[in-house]
Design a protein around this motif. Structure first.
Motif, PDB file in Angstrom:
ATOM      1  N   ALA A 197      34.245 -31.887 -18.737  1.00  0.00           N
ATOM      2  CA  ALA A 197      35.239 -30.838 -18.455  1.00  0.00           C
ATOM      3  C   ALA A 197      34.735 -29.862 -17.395  1.00  0.00           C
ATOM      4  O   ALA A 197      35.476 -29.476 -16.479  1.00  0.00           O
ATOM      5  N   ALA A 198      33.457 -29.479 -17.505  1.00  0.00           N
ATOM      6  CA  ALA A 198      32.902 -28.498 -16.554  1.00  0.00           C
ATOM      7  C   ALA A 198      32.774 -29.124 -15.165  1.00  0.00           C
ATOM      8  O   ALA A 198      33.177 -28.526 -14.155  1.00  0.00           O
ATOM      9  N   ALA A 199      32.231 -30.351 -15.117  1.00  0.00           N
ATOM     10  CA  ALA A 199      32.039 -31.013 -13.817  1.00  0.00           C
ATOM     11  C   ALA A 199      33.392 -31.201 -13.135  1.00  0.00           C
ATOM     12  O   ALA A 199      33.536 -30.975 -11.927  1.00  0.00           O
ATOM     13  N   TRP A 200      34.394 -31.582 -13.927  1.00  0.00           N
ATOM     14  CA  TRP A 200      35.723 -31.801 -13.373  1.00  0.00           C
ATOM     15  C   TRP A 200      36.348 -30.487 -12.894  1.00  0.00           C
ATOM     16  O   TRP A 200      36.831 -30.386 -11.771  1.00  0.00           O
ATOM     17  N   SER A 201      36.338 -29.474 -13.753  1.00  0.00           N
ATOM     18  CA  SER A 201      37.088 -28.254 -13.424  1.00  0.00           C
ATOM     19  C   SER A 201      36.539 -27.572 -12.180  1.00  0.00           C
ATOM     20  O   SER A 201      37.305 -27.108 -11.335  1.00  0.00           O
ATOM     21  N   VAL A 202      35.202 -27.541 -12.051  1.00  0.00           N
ATOM     22  CA  VAL A 202      34.656 -26.842 -10.874  1.00  0.00           C
ATOM     23  C   VAL A 202      34.867 -27.674  -9.613  1.00  0.00           C
ATOM     24  O   VAL A 202      35.315 -27.159  -8.588  1.00  0.00           O
ATOM     25  N   SER A 203      34.584 -28.990  -9.701  1.00  0.00           N
ATOM     26  CA  SER A 203      34.712 -29.803  -8.487  1.00  0.00           C
ATOM     27  C   SER A 203      36.178 -29.936  -8.060  1.00  0.00           C
ATOM     28  O   SER A 203      36.481 -30.119  -6.893  1.00  0.00           O
ATOM     29  N   ARG A 294      33.720 -15.777 -11.013  1.00  0.00           N
ATOM     30  CA  ARG A 294      33.157 -14.421 -11.036  1.00  0.00           C
ATOM     31  C   ARG A 294      31.923 -14.280 -10.145  1.00  0.00           C
ATOM     32  O   ARG A 294      31.271 -13.247 -10.127  1.00  0.00           O
ATOM     33  N   GLY A 295      31.558 -15.372  -9.444  1.00  0.00           N
ATOM     34  CA  GLY A 295      30.389 -15.319  -8.560  1.00  0.00           C
ATOM     35  C   GLY A 295      29.073 -15.335  -9.321  1.00  0.00           C
ATOM     36  O   GLY A 295      28.036 -14.923  -8.800  1.00  0.00           O
ATOM     37  N   LYS A 296      29.121 -15.825 -10.606  1.00  0.00           N
ATOM     38  CA  LYS A 296      27.892 -15.830 -11.423  1.00  0.00           C
ATOM     39  C   LYS A 296      27.261 -17.206 -11.436  1.00  0.00           C
ATOM     40  O   LYS A 296      27.971 -18.226 -11.430  1.00  0.00           O
ATOM     41  N   LYS A 297      25.944 -17.239 -11.475  1.00  0.00           N
ATOM     42  CA  LYS A 297      25.235 -18.524 -11.542  1.00  0.00           C
ATOM     43  C   LYS A 297      25.723 -19.331 -12.735  1.00  0.00           C
ATOM     44  O   LYS A 297      25.988 -18.781 -13.794  1.00  0.00           O
ATOM     45  N   THR A 298      25.810 -20.642 -12.563  1.00  0.00           N
ATOM     46  CA  THR A 298      26.353 -21.492 -13.624  1.00  0.00           C
ATOM     47  C   THR A 298      25.229 -22.112 -14.472  1.00  0.00           C
ATOM     48  O   THR A 298      24.052 -21.976 -14.151  1.00  0.00           O
ATOM     49  N   GLU A 299      25.640 -22.830 -15.522  1.00  0.00           N
ATOM     50  CA  GLU A 299      24.677 -23.549 -16.363  1.00  0.00           C
ATOM     51  C   GLU A 299      24.627 -25.030 -15.952  1.00  0.00           C
ATOM     52  O   GLU A 299      24.395 -25.897 -16.789  1.00  0.00           O
ATOM     53  N   VAL A 300      24.857 -25.303 -14.650  1.00  0.00           N
ATOM     54  CA  VAL A 300      24.951 -26.694 -14.182  1.00  0.00           C
ATOM     55  C   VAL A 300      23.729 -27.543 -14.576  1.00  0.00           C
ATOM     56  O   VAL A 300      23.860 -28.707 -14.944  1.00  0.00           O
ATOM     57  N   ASP A 301      22.534 -26.930 -14.530  1.00  0.00           N
ATOM     58  CA  ASP A 301      21.330 -27.709 -14.856  1.00  0.00           C
ATOM     59  C   ASP A 301      21.118 -27.888 -16.351  1.00  0.00           C
ATOM     60  O   ASP A 301      20.273 -28.669 -16.770  1.00  0.00           O
ATOM     61  N   TRP A 302      21.864 -27.155 -17.157  1.00  0.00           N
ATOM     62  CA  TRP A 302      21.751 -27.306 -18.618  1.00  0.00           C
ATOM     63  C   TRP A 302      22.870 -28.193 -19.159  1.00  0.00           C
ATOM     64  O   TRP A 302      22.703 -28.849 -20.160  1.00  0.00           O
ATOM     65  N   ILE A 303      24.016 -28.171 -18.476  1.00  0.00           N
ATOM     66  CA  ILE A 303      25.193 -28.858 -19.023  1.00  0.00           C
ATOM     67  C   ILE A 303      25.444 -30.213 -18.352  1.00  0.00           C
ATOM     68  O   ILE A 303      25.845 -31.163 -19.001  1.00  0.00           O
ATOM     69  N   ILE A 304      25.220 -30.316 -17.039  1.00  0.00           N
ATOM     70  CA  ILE A 304      25.547 -31.577 -16.349  1.00  0.00           C
ATOM     71  C   ILE A 304      24.307 -32.434 -16.078  1.00  0.00           C
ATOM     72  O   ILE A 304      24.307 -33.646 -16.323  1.00  0.00           O
ATOM     73  N   LYS A 305      23.247 -31.793 -15.628  1.00  0.00           N
ATOM     74  CA  LYS A 305      22.063 -32.572 -15.227  1.00  0.00           C
ATOM     75  C   LYS A 305      21.463 -33.431 -16.363  1.00  0.00           C
ATOM     76  O   LYS A 305      21.049 -34.566 -16.120  1.00  0.00           O
ATOM     77  N   ALA A 323      28.250 -36.892  -8.048  1.00  0.00           N
ATOM     78  CA  ALA A 323      28.902 -36.213  -6.914  1.00  0.00           C
ATOM     79  C   ALA A 323      29.372 -34.821  -7.335  1.00  0.00           C
ATOM     80  O   ALA A 323      29.177 -33.837  -6.609  1.00  0.00           O
ATOM     81  N   ALA A 324      29.961 -34.718  -8.525  1.00  0.00           N
ATOM     82  CA  ALA A 324      30.422 -33.410  -9.009  1.00  0.00           C
ATOM     83  C   ALA A 324      29.238 -32.466  -9.171  1.00  0.00           C
ATOM     84  O   ALA A 324      29.295 -31.279  -8.805  1.00  0.00           O
ATOM     85  N   TYR A 325      28.128 -32.996  -9.705  1.00  0.00           N
ATOM     86  CA  TYR A 325      26.918 -32.171  -9.884  1.00  0.00           C
ATOM     87  C   TYR A 325      26.451 -31.623  -8.534  1.00  0.00           C
ATOM     88  O   TYR A 325      26.133 -30.437  -8.402  1.00  0.00           O
ATOM     89  N   ARG A 326      26.435 -32.485  -7.512  1.00  0.00           N
ATOM     90  CA  ARG A 326      25.957 -32.047  -6.191  1.00  0.00           C
ATOM     91  C   ARG A 326      26.864 -30.953  -5.615  1.00  0.00           C
ATOM     92  O   ARG A 326      26.383 -29.990  -5.026  1.00  0.00           O
ATOM     93  N   ILE A 327      28.170 -31.110  -5.815  1.00  0.00           N
ATOM     94  CA  ILE A 327      29.117 -30.094  -5.321  1.00  0.00           C
ATOM     95  C   ILE A 327      28.843 -28.756  -6.016  1.00  0.00           C
ATOM     96  O   ILE A 327      28.725 -27.703  -5.387  1.00  0.00           O
ATOM     97  N   ILE A 328      28.702 -28.816  -7.349  1.00  0.00           N
ATOM     98  CA  ILE A 328      28.518 -27.569  -8.118  1.00  0.00           C
ATOM     99  C   ILE A 328      27.160 -26.948  -7.813  1.00  0.00           C
ATOM    100  O   ILE A 328      27.030 -25.733  -7.676  1.00  0.00           O
ATOM    101  N   LYS A 329      26.158 -27.798  -7.677  1.00  0.00           N
ATOM    102  CA  LYS A 329      24.804 -27.294  -7.393  1.00  0.00           C
ATOM    103  C   LYS A 329      24.795 -26.577  -6.035  1.00  0.00           C
ATOM    104  O   LYS A 329      24.114 -25.558  -5.864  1.00  0.00           O
ATOM    105  N   THR A 330      25.565 -27.097  -5.085  1.00  0.00           N
ATOM    106  CA  THR A 330      25.641 -26.453  -3.771  1.00  0.00           C
ATOM    107  C   THR A 330      26.291 -25.074  -3.912  1.00  0.00           C
ATOM    108  O   THR A 330      25.766 -24.070  -3.407  1.00  0.00           O
ATOM    109  N   LEU A 331      27.424 -25.019  -4.622  1.00  0.00           N
ATOM    110  CA  LEU A 331      28.087 -23.727  -4.861  1.00  0.00           C
ATOM    111  C   LEU A 331      27.137 -22.774  -5.582  1.00  0.00           C
ATOM    112  O   LEU A 331      27.015 -21.598  -5.225  1.00  0.00           O
ATOM    113  N   ASP A 332      26.470 -23.294  -6.616  1.00  0.00           N
ATOM    114  CA  ASP A 332      25.591 -22.499  -7.470  1.00  0.00           C
ATOM    115  C   ASP A 332      24.480 -21.823  -6.659  1.00  0.00           C
ATOM    116  O   ASP A 332      24.047 -20.710  -6.968  1.00  0.00           O
TER     117      ASP A 332
END
Ligand SMILES: NC(=O)c1ccc[n+]([C@@H]2O[C@H](COP(=O)([O-])OP(=O)(O)OC[C@H]3O[C@@H](n4cnc5c(N)ncnc54)[C@H](OP(=O)(O)O)[C@@H]3O)[C@@H](O)[C@H]2O)c1
Length: 336
Positions: A197-203, A294-305, A323-332
């Protein structure tokens, strides 16, 4: 029962409020503005449990040194990225806690707590789908609960009085909670569910100005992306030897996504879900998407990685999730 919530923000304060309303003695360790507002005006809870102002038996402090006495349970409530700093700052509590747990959305929190306490036997597993966010200091909103909203269990799969006592307390607090013997599976399935859900919604949605979950699902390409990302995550979960259980029914759709073999039929199913959400006026999204908004750092490395790493370990290809992880990590990288 005495409960201390370390890092009581949105969800931690909702948990503290519910337990205090059920008569448990709660100490919240929160940021100064939130702790000050609670001490001055009580903790305001709004949302699905109605409106309450809670003063007793609830204490709010801004510094772990001010948390008085011994605690049956410490609940770690900070986000993954703040865990190390929060635990370091709470070393003074270590010998006054019987059992520690966390509702963080990840599969490393129990190990981290065990290392902090120096004893894995003092840690239990916990998972929740309950939703809470801070409206302003002193005021939290509880946006979601479902019939079984929490799971608690020993990491070795036994059933013990301390997990049953905690489940009882949450049940008395009106939060449907099960003491289980398979908490590791619950934790991995919850991760699978929210990873997708997180990977989808952000990407899919983060580039739009005011887009919510259903807005993405009603577009065929958006629903197709949802199915593919979720199936990547599911493939890893299944390769670990698990079968989806929909622990968080009716919110979880993993069983259905797994059962529908035809890709386009699965896309139709998700579009239908999106239309249903729109018809109900649902305007929500994932907390990772909210963080990006909100411009806040995400939990991408805890939830997707972790699921990508597990896929690599088990030889399961997860190209869409990666691919979604890479997109979010770039934003993050540009969030603070
Ligand atoms: N919210 C939900 O609906 C929900 C549902 C299921 C699981 N979860 C999981 O629960 C965890 C917490 O989520 P949340 O939404 O409650 O986050 P949150 O609202 O940001 O709450 C965490 C709080 O901890 C504070 N904090 C950070 N470091 C601290 C420290 N060293 N000492 C004291 N306080 C500290 C934060 O303050 P600052 O903001 O100033 O850093 C914030 O107020 C996450 O892992 C999330 O994935 C959340």
């Amino acid at each position: 029962m005495r409960v201390c919530i370390l890092g009581a923000g949105g969800l931690g304060s909702v948990f503290g409020a519910a337990l205090a309303l059920a008569g448990e003695e709660v100490t919240l360790i929160a940021r100064p503005a939130h702790a000050d507002a609670i001490r001055k005006n009580g903790l305001k809870l709004t949302g699905i449990r109605g409106e309450h102002i809670i003063r007793e038996p609830l204490t709010a402090v801004a510094d772990p040194k001010d948390a008085q006495g011994e605690f049956d349970y410490l609940i770690l409530g900070v986000k993954g990225k703040d865990t190390d700093a929060a635990l370091k700052g709470a070393d003074c509590l270590r010998d006054r806690i019987k059992t520690a747990l966390s509702f963080q959305n990840n599969v490393v929190k129990e190990d981290i707590l065990a290392r902090w306490l120096g004893d894995p036997k003092r840690v239990i597993g916990f998972s929740t789908i309950e939703a809470g966010h801070m409206v302003e200091p002193g005021h939290v909103h509880n946006g979601l609960t479902i019939p079984t909203t929490n799971y608690v269990g020993e990491m070795d799969g036994t059933l013990t009085p301390r997990v049953e006592a905690l489940a009882d307390a949450f049940n008395r607090a009106g939060m449907g909670t099960k003491a289980v013997t398979n908490i590791k599976q619950v934790l991995w399935e919850k991760l699978t569910q929210i990873c997708g859900a997180a990977a989808w919604s952000v990407s899919c949605l983060a580039g739009g100005k005011d887009l919510y979950y259903p807005d993405g699902l009603v577009v065929r390409e958006g629903a197709a992306h949802y199915v593919q990302v979720s199936r990547d995550a599911l493939a890893v979960y299944k390769a670990m030897g698990y079968a989806p259980q929909n622990f968080y029914a009716p919110v979880s759709k993993l069983k259905e996504l797994d059962a529908v073999e035809d890709f386009e039929a699965a896309v139709d199913m998700m579009m239908e879900l999106g239309r249903g959400m729109q018809a109900q006026g649902y305007r929500g999204t994932t907390s990772m998407h909210e963080d990006v908004r909100r411009g806040k750092k995400t939990e991408v490395d805890w939830i997707i990685k972790p699921l990508i790493d597990k896929g690599l370990e088990l030889g399961v290809p997860v190209p869409t999730l990666t691919a979604a992880y890479r997109i979010i990590k770039t934003l993050d990288n540009y969030l603070s």
